[in-house]
Design an enzyme around this catalytic site. Sequence first.
Site, PDB file in Angstrom:
ATOM      1  N   ILE A  57      -3.242  -5.448  -6.617  1.00  0.00           N
ATOM      2  CA  ILE A  57      -4.704  -4.557  -6.555  1.00  0.00           C
ATOM      3  C   ILE A  57      -5.070  -4.654  -7.603  1.00  0.00           C
ATOM      4  O   ILE A  57      -4.744  -3.866  -8.355  1.00  0.00           O
ATOM      5  CB  ILE A  57      -4.364  -3.129  -5.990  1.00  0.00           C
ATOM      6  CG1 ILE A  57      -5.830  -2.412  -5.841  1.00  0.00           C
ATOM      7  CG2 ILE A  57      -3.446  -2.073  -6.572  1.00  0.00           C
ATOM      8  CD1 ILE A  57      -5.763  -1.082  -4.421  1.00  0.00           C
ATOM      9  N   THR A  84      -7.410  -1.424 -13.249  1.00  0.00           N
ATOM     10  CA  THR A  84      -7.517  -0.952 -14.465  1.00  0.00           C
ATOM     11  C   THR A  84      -8.597  -2.558 -14.709  1.00  0.00           C
ATOM     12  O   THR A  84      -8.229  -3.397 -14.721  1.00  0.00           O
ATOM     13  CB  THR A  84      -6.297  -1.559 -15.193  1.00  0.00           C
ATOM     14  OG1 THR A  84      -5.303  -0.084 -14.344  1.00  0.00           O
ATOM     15  CG2 THR A  84      -6.248  -1.017 -16.803  1.00  0.00           C
ATOM     16  N   GLU A 144       0.747   5.767  -2.911  1.00  0.00           N
ATOM     17  CA  GLU A 144       1.405   5.015  -4.058  1.00  0.00           C
ATOM     18  C   GLU A 144       1.845   5.693  -5.046  1.00  0.00           C
ATOM     19  O   GLU A 144       3.214   5.812  -5.884  1.00  0.00           O
ATOM     20  CB  GLU A 144      -0.191   4.262  -5.164  1.00  0.00           C
ATOM     21  CG  GLU A 144       0.598   4.072  -6.298  1.00  0.00           C
ATOM     22  CD  GLU A 144      -1.221   3.073  -6.782  1.00  0.00           C
ATOM     23  OE1 GLU A 144      -0.981   2.180  -8.077  1.00  0.00           O
ATOM     24  OE2 GLU A 144      -2.102   3.035  -6.353  1.00  0.00           O
ATOM     25  N   ARG A 145       1.125   7.232  -5.328  1.00  0.00           N
ATOM     26  CA  ARG A 145       1.974   7.915  -6.429  1.00  0.00           C
ATOM     27  C   ARG A 145       3.783   8.711  -6.104  1.00  0.00           C
ATOM     28  O   ARG A 145       4.400   8.833  -7.000  1.00  0.00           O
ATOM     29  CB  ARG A 145       1.421   8.969  -6.773  1.00  0.00           C
ATOM     30  CG  ARG A 145       0.158   8.797  -7.911  1.00  0.00           C
ATOM     31  CD  ARG A 145      -1.222   9.896  -8.115  1.00  0.00           C
ATOM     32  NE  ARG A 145      -2.170   8.564  -8.801  1.00  0.00           N
ATOM     33  CZ  ARG A 145      -3.798   9.321  -8.461  1.00  0.00           C
ATOM     34  NH1 ARG A 145      -3.705  10.336  -7.874  1.00  0.00           N
ATOM     35  NH2 ARG A 145      -4.163   8.763  -9.167  1.00  0.00           N
ATOM     36  N   GLN A 154      32.916  18.924 -24.692  1.00  0.00           N
ATOM     37  CA  GLN A 154      32.053  19.832 -24.181  1.00  0.00           C
ATOM     38  C   GLN A 154      30.572  19.559 -24.226  1.00  0.00           C
ATOM     39  O   GLN A 154      30.062  19.651 -22.759  1.00  0.00           O
ATOM     40  CB  GLN A 154      32.589  21.283 -24.943  1.00  0.00           C
ATOM     41  CG  GLN A 154      31.587  22.620 -23.728  1.00  0.00           C
ATOM     42  CD  GLN A 154      31.713  23.838 -24.693  1.00  0.00           C
ATOM     43  OE1 GLN A 154      31.275  23.905 -25.681  1.00  0.00           O
ATOM     44  NE2 GLN A 154      32.037  24.688 -23.980  1.00  0.00           N
TER      45      GLN A 154
END
Length: 381
Positions: free
Chosen positions: A123, A126, A244-245, A281
Amino acid sequence: MTASYLKEEHELFRQSIQKFLDKEAKPYYEQWEKDRIIPRELWEKMGENGFLCPWLDEQYGGLNADFGYSVILNEELERVGTGLVGIGLHNDIVVPYFDSYGSEEQKKRWLPKCVTGEYITAIAMTEPGAGSDLAGIKTTAVRDGDSYILNGQKTFITNGIHADLVVVVCKTDPHAKPAHKGISLLVVEEGTPGFTKGRKLDKVGLHSQDTAELFFEDAKVPAENLLGEEGKGFYYLMEKLQQERLTVAIGAQVAAEEMLQMTIDYVKERKAFGQRISQFQNTQFKLAEMATEIQIGRTFVDDVITRHMAGEEIVTEVSMAKWWVTDLARRTATTCMQLYGGYGYMEEYPIARRFRDIPVASIYAGSNEIMKNIIAKNMGL
């Protein structure tokens, strides 16, 4: 703790994909990273085994599987390496556009080959001058008889080199007010006159995932390749961005889990000052903190998946999961590398690759800043 959406058949499917990847992907993954591409043969083998778009209807070659199967696929692909993200993009991000908005003729023409791996999809949103601001895209499609003449440039396109079908976000009405009402989706096929693939982009991470620039110079696209209706593209994108997200959040969650486990294994073996690093630790506190946050992430992601599968409108929660879990994974990578010491900076250790691969998750599919904008807007701010 097993998620509530997972049943016995899901776990059997997980065993199947794990066995497949152990044989067909893991032994070759480092070479694919060096080659900077994943061979098409993997796609075809995944298709043969029913691992591409299993959620599709049986009439198109799918299995009518629920989203839980997609979750398992994305999780197991991520465990091999984030460079396989293009397969998840094909399965759960691009092909759903064809299924939801395509005509019956388009579905019959494209979907069966998307299932077999003959067609790889991408897709193209951008552009060099437009990313998060989708309404600001410059790519145009002008109707000319029974075709559209497409002009523009896209960049950072996942699967860009391999892609046989590209969903191109373009403006069919550049003068529309507001601008987003002029956006449409055109499916451009490999071999279309005027459509060329640029260079494979050289990225910081995701080396095996092919990412490219795409160019359209008077590309003649059949009008029958319009997806849905003219001017509705922006609305289609908004509808599909939720899944998608969520897919990005799932991948980041698994990446964090993998990094934690490999670091636990490492500190139990590595010695300094006469004792194992795991006995310090500071090491214990760092690992305890990460384990706590990662468990919180898993609980939240699983809840969001369950609600998504139930068909709930959860844009706010998905936006929360996307930004918070990808941010968590980035912090995890930094902390884990520090615990490895100098060895963590060596490419022979997988933490180095994870450290390179994870940052982009907070950028693509809508940057984390955009996620916070969405959350704030939905809070009435």
